[in-house]
Scaffold this motif. Structure first.
Motif, PDB file in Angstrom:
ATOM      1  N   SER A 175     -12.883 -27.663   6.790  1.00 13.77           N
ATOM      2  CA  SER A 175     -12.916 -27.248   4.661  1.00 13.77           C
ATOM      3  C   SER A 175     -12.805 -26.263   4.531  1.00 13.77           C
ATOM      4  O   SER A 175     -12.585 -25.497   3.809  1.00 13.77           O
ATOM      5  CB  SER A 175     -14.226 -28.254   4.214  1.00 13.77           C
ATOM      6  OG  SER A 175     -14.448 -28.104   3.302  1.00 13.77           O
ATOM      7  N   PHE A 176     -14.061 -25.001   5.772  1.00 10.81           N
ATOM      8  CA  PHE A 176     -14.251 -23.559   5.102  1.00 10.81           C
ATOM      9  C   PHE A 176     -12.707 -22.998   5.466  1.00 10.81           C
ATOM     10  O   PHE A 176     -12.761 -22.615   4.780  1.00 10.81           O
ATOM     11  CB  PHE A 176     -15.434 -23.910   5.987  1.00 10.81           C
ATOM     12  CG  PHE A 176     -16.138 -21.774   5.856  1.00 10.81           C
ATOM     13  CD1 PHE A 176     -16.557 -21.105   5.087  1.00 10.81           C
ATOM     14  CD2 PHE A 176     -15.069 -21.020   6.740  1.00 10.81           C
ATOM     15  CE1 PHE A 176     -16.777 -19.778   4.559  1.00 10.81           C
ATOM     16  CE2 PHE A 176     -15.200 -19.382   6.915  1.00 10.81           C
ATOM     17  CZ  PHE A 176     -16.545 -19.335   5.217  1.00 10.81           C
ATOM     18  N   GLN A 193      -3.086 -15.919  -0.212  1.00 11.81           N
ATOM     19  CA  GLN A 193      -3.971 -15.553   0.747  1.00 11.81           C
ATOM     20  C   GLN A 193      -4.146 -15.799   2.503  1.00 11.81           C
ATOM     21  O   GLN A 193      -4.099 -15.664   3.561  1.00 11.81           O
ATOM     22  CB  GLN A 193      -5.228 -16.449   0.913  1.00 11.81           C
ATOM     23  CG  GLN A 193      -5.832 -15.395  -0.994  1.00 11.81           C
ATOM     24  CD  GLN A 193      -5.963 -14.583  -0.333  1.00 11.81           C
ATOM     25  OE1 GLN A 193      -6.871 -13.946   0.281  1.00 11.81           O
ATOM     26  NE2 GLN A 193      -5.669 -13.109  -0.896  1.00 11.81           N
ATOM     27  N   GLU A 194      -3.366 -17.429   2.906  1.00  5.14           N
ATOM     28  CA  GLU A 194      -3.418 -17.703   4.054  1.00  5.14           C
ATOM     29  C   GLU A 194      -1.894 -17.063   4.669  1.00  5.14           C
ATOM     30  O   GLU A 194      -2.266 -16.709   6.007  1.00  5.14           O
ATOM     31  CB  GLU A 194      -2.695 -19.405   3.840  1.00  5.14           C
ATOM     32  CG  GLU A 194      -1.808 -19.969   5.751  1.00  5.14           C
ATOM     33  CD  GLU A 194      -3.442 -19.784   6.303  1.00  5.14           C
ATOM     34  OE1 GLU A 194      -3.190 -20.532   7.851  1.00  5.14           O
ATOM     35  OE2 GLU A 194      -4.444 -20.298   6.227  1.00  5.14           O
ATOM     36  N   ASN A 204      -9.970 -24.103   5.234  1.00  9.09           N
ATOM     37  CA  ASN A 204      -8.775 -24.325   4.267  1.00  9.09           C
ATOM     38  C   ASN A 204      -9.198 -23.576   2.939  1.00  9.09           C
ATOM     39  O   ASN A 204      -7.198 -23.350   2.193  1.00  9.09           O
ATOM     40  CB  ASN A 204      -8.487 -25.745   4.121  1.00  9.09           C
ATOM     41  CG  ASN A 204      -7.812 -26.592   5.741  1.00  9.09           C
ATOM     42  OD1 ASN A 204      -7.383 -26.034   5.575  1.00  9.09           O
ATOM     43  ND2 ASN A 204      -8.581 -27.681   4.981  1.00  9.09           N
ATOM     44  N   LYS A 205     -10.308 -23.336   2.772  1.00 10.56           N
ATOM     45  CA  LYS A 205     -10.527 -22.754   1.669  1.00 10.56           C
ATOM     46  C   LYS A 205     -10.842 -22.066   1.915  1.00 10.56           C
ATOM     47  O   LYS A 205     -10.217 -20.278   0.823  1.00 10.56           O
ATOM     48  CB  LYS A 205     -11.893 -23.243   1.015  1.00 10.56           C
ATOM     49  CG  LYS A 205     -12.373 -22.680  -0.502  1.00 10.56           C
ATOM     50  CD  LYS A 205     -13.610 -23.380  -0.773  1.00 10.56           C
ATOM     51  CE  LYS A 205     -14.714 -22.602  -2.239  1.00 10.56           C
ATOM     52  NZ  LYS A 205     -15.578 -23.401  -3.048  1.00 10.56           N
ATOM     53  N   HIS A 206     -11.079 -20.744   2.726  1.00 12.97           N
ATOM     54  CA  HIS A 206     -11.055 -19.670   3.328  1.00 12.97           C
ATOM     55  C   HIS A 206     -10.188 -19.057   4.025  1.00 12.97           C
ATOM     56  O   HIS A 206     -10.554 -17.664   4.343  1.00 12.97           O
ATOM     57  CB  HIS A 206     -12.913 -18.719   3.801  1.00 12.97           C
ATOM     58  CG  HIS A 206     -14.207 -19.589   2.966  1.00 12.97           C
ATOM     59  ND1 HIS A 206     -14.384 -18.501   1.441  1.00 12.97           N
ATOM     60  CD2 HIS A 206     -14.281 -21.002   2.582  1.00 12.97           C
ATOM     61  CE1 HIS A 206     -15.713 -19.142   0.913  1.00 12.97           C
ATOM     62  NE2 HIS A 206     -15.345 -20.726   1.340  1.00 12.97           N
ATOM     63  N   HIS A 207      -9.869 -19.427   4.723  1.00 12.29           N
ATOM     64  CA  HIS A 207      -8.476 -18.885   5.631  1.00 12.29           C
ATOM     65  C   HIS A 207      -9.281 -18.033   6.990  1.00 12.29           C
ATOM     66  O   HIS A 207      -8.787 -17.181   7.450  1.00 12.29           O
ATOM     67  CB  HIS A 207      -7.716 -17.936   5.075  1.00 12.29           C
ATOM     68  CG  HIS A 207      -7.399 -18.357   3.697  1.00 12.29           C
ATOM     69  ND1 HIS A 207      -5.867 -19.968   3.701  1.00 12.29           N
ATOM     70  CD2 HIS A 207      -7.554 -18.332   2.121  1.00 12.29           C
ATOM     71  CE1 HIS A 207      -6.354 -20.132   2.550  1.00 12.29           C
ATOM     72  NE2 HIS A 207      -6.915 -19.160   1.346  1.00 12.29           N
ATOM     73  N   ASN A 234      -3.123 -18.963  -3.355  1.00 12.61           N
ATOM     74  CA  ASN A 234      -3.661 -19.963  -1.860  1.00 12.61           C
ATOM     75  C   ASN A 234      -2.566 -20.074  -0.975  1.00 12.61           C
ATOM     76  O   ASN A 234      -3.184 -19.722   0.405  1.00 12.61           O
ATOM     77  CB  ASN A 234      -3.840 -21.161  -2.267  1.00 12.61           C
ATOM     78  CG  ASN A 234      -4.543 -21.965  -0.758  1.00 12.61           C
ATOM     79  OD1 ASN A 234      -5.813 -21.174  -0.628  1.00 12.61           O
ATOM     80  ND2 ASN A 234      -4.491 -22.837  -0.034  1.00 12.61           N
ATOM     81  N   ASP A 275     -16.676 -30.091   8.282  1.00 13.47           N
ATOM     82  CA  ASP A 275     -16.385 -28.556   7.984  1.00 13.47           C
ATOM     83  C   ASP A 275     -16.674 -27.415   7.882  1.00 13.47           C
ATOM     84  O   ASP A 275     -16.166 -26.538   6.680  1.00 13.47           O
ATOM     85  CB  ASP A 275     -18.969 -28.014   7.198  1.00 13.47           C
ATOM     86  CG  ASP A 275     -19.316 -29.250   6.982  1.00 13.47           C
ATOM     87  OD1 ASP A 275     -19.037 -30.252   5.815  1.00 13.47           O
ATOM     88  OD2 ASP A 275     -20.755 -29.910   7.071  1.00 13.47           O
TER      89      ASP A 275
END
Length: 349
Positions: A62-63, A229-230, A65-68, A226, A59
């Motif tokens: 996953s967070f 953002q990263e 990778n999505k929110h950086h 993406n 989890d």
């Protein structure tokens, strides 16, 4: 009698040794039973812990990778103030009495906890941030991100130059400055890139690099948000540790710095100090216009066409002005025609 005694003693020793081995074997069997039962229990517990740990780690990844960003990430408050909920998010959602605390501009915040609450109709992601041990609270992620920026200096630089208000201000200032500089340059018949350039390709190359970098900047935001953002949350100046499109962008930034130093050195040898400062100001104005035009027009796909036309115009103009048939007899500057030297003012016949 003596031999019988030794034989009996040997037999007793053998029996005693045999009994000793039987006791040891029995002890090992009992220990193995306990060890096996304990190992079975540990395995079950360990499997449960590993499953829980793997789920939490999955989890968390996953967070990220999505929110950086994740727990312990540092932000800087960029808005005038930011309101934080002291109580738990569920109390706010259920409309129970709650209290708020405020943090101010330039305060450093660290992410202390992350909660996902699917029942929240506004934003399911709640972030707990802390300024110090006594000042911490919860806030919606959507509200947090528009009010803060990463604490890294490169990220702050990106955030500042991505601000809409600053971009509008730069557009107005650049138009006024370039108009004034153009008027002054033409009155003095001074040098300026693209129109009355010096005998060097470096200024033209610098202007082209700024246009290309601005186009790449807008392209990354459009087609690879993406990746951008990263990079925004975890910036680097190393062009060889990022994806290829970011690598090209960073290489163009490094090239601008190197070419900029070369431009200053060329101007120092070809122009007087006053003309050199005026030329640098004009070049900076052209580069600012390039950044604004290409970073905005690329978002509407027109920038790619304009870039091709601009590259053709810049190279064609430079090659047309390149041919200098005369040299000043006083300072050695290149001249296209006989007459007054543009550098020292000597009349050449």
């Amino acid at each position: 009698m003596m031999s019988l005694y030794f034989r009996n003693k040997k037999h007793c020793t053998f029996l005693h040794g045999k009994r000793k081995w039987h006791c040891m074997l029995l002890f090992l069997i009992v220990m193995n039973i306990f060890m096996l039962s304990s190992c079975y229990y540990d395995k079950e517990q360990k499997q449960h812990r590993n499953t829980s740990s793997c789920k939490t780690q999955k989890d968390s990844l996953s967070f990220v990778n999505k929110h950086h960003y994740t727990i312990n990430y540092n932000f800087i408050v960029k808005s005038n103030s930011l309101s934080l909920l002291v109580q738990q998010p569920e109390e706010f959602i259920n409309k129970l009495p709650t209290n708020n605390i405020h943090v101010n501009k330039h305060d450093r915040l660290v992410v202390a906890d992350i909660r996902i609450i699917p029942t929240d109709p506004k934003d399911s992601v709640w972030i707990q941030v802390a300024r110090d041990q006594h000042t911490f609270g919860w806030i919606h992620e959507s509200q947090l991100l528009v009010s803060v920026m990463p604490a890294d200096p490169i990220s702050q630089f990106i955030a500042i130059f991505s601000d809409t208000h600053l971009l509008i201000f730069l557009i107005i200032i650049s138009i006024i400055s370039v108009t004034y500089l153009m008027r002054t340059i033409y009155r003095r018949n001074a040098k300026i890139v693209h129109f009355n350039d010096i005998a060097s390709f470096y200024p033209t190359l610098l202007a082209l690099l700024v246009a290309i970098a601005a186009t790449l900047y807008a392209s990354i935001q459009m087609f690879a948000p993406n990746i951008w953002q990263e990079f925004y949350y975890h910036p680097t100046l190393n062009p060889f540790s990022v994806p290829i499109i970011l690598s090209v962008f960073l290489l163009s930034i490094w090239a601008m710095l190197i070419i900029g130093l070369a431009v200053i050195d060329v101007i120092r040898h070809q122009l007087t100090p006053s003309d050199g400062i005026l030329y640098l100001a004009g070049l900076a104005g052209v580069c600012a216009i390039n950044y604004i035009v290409f970073s905005i027009t690329t978002l509407y796909y027109i920038g790619y066409i304009i870039l091709i036309l601009y590259i053709y115009f810049a190279i064609h103009t430079y090659l047309r002005q390149l041919h200098s048939n005369y040299i000043c007899g006083n300072c050695g500057a290149l001249m296209k025609h006989k007459g007054k030297c543009p550098v020292c003012g000597t009349i050449n016949q």
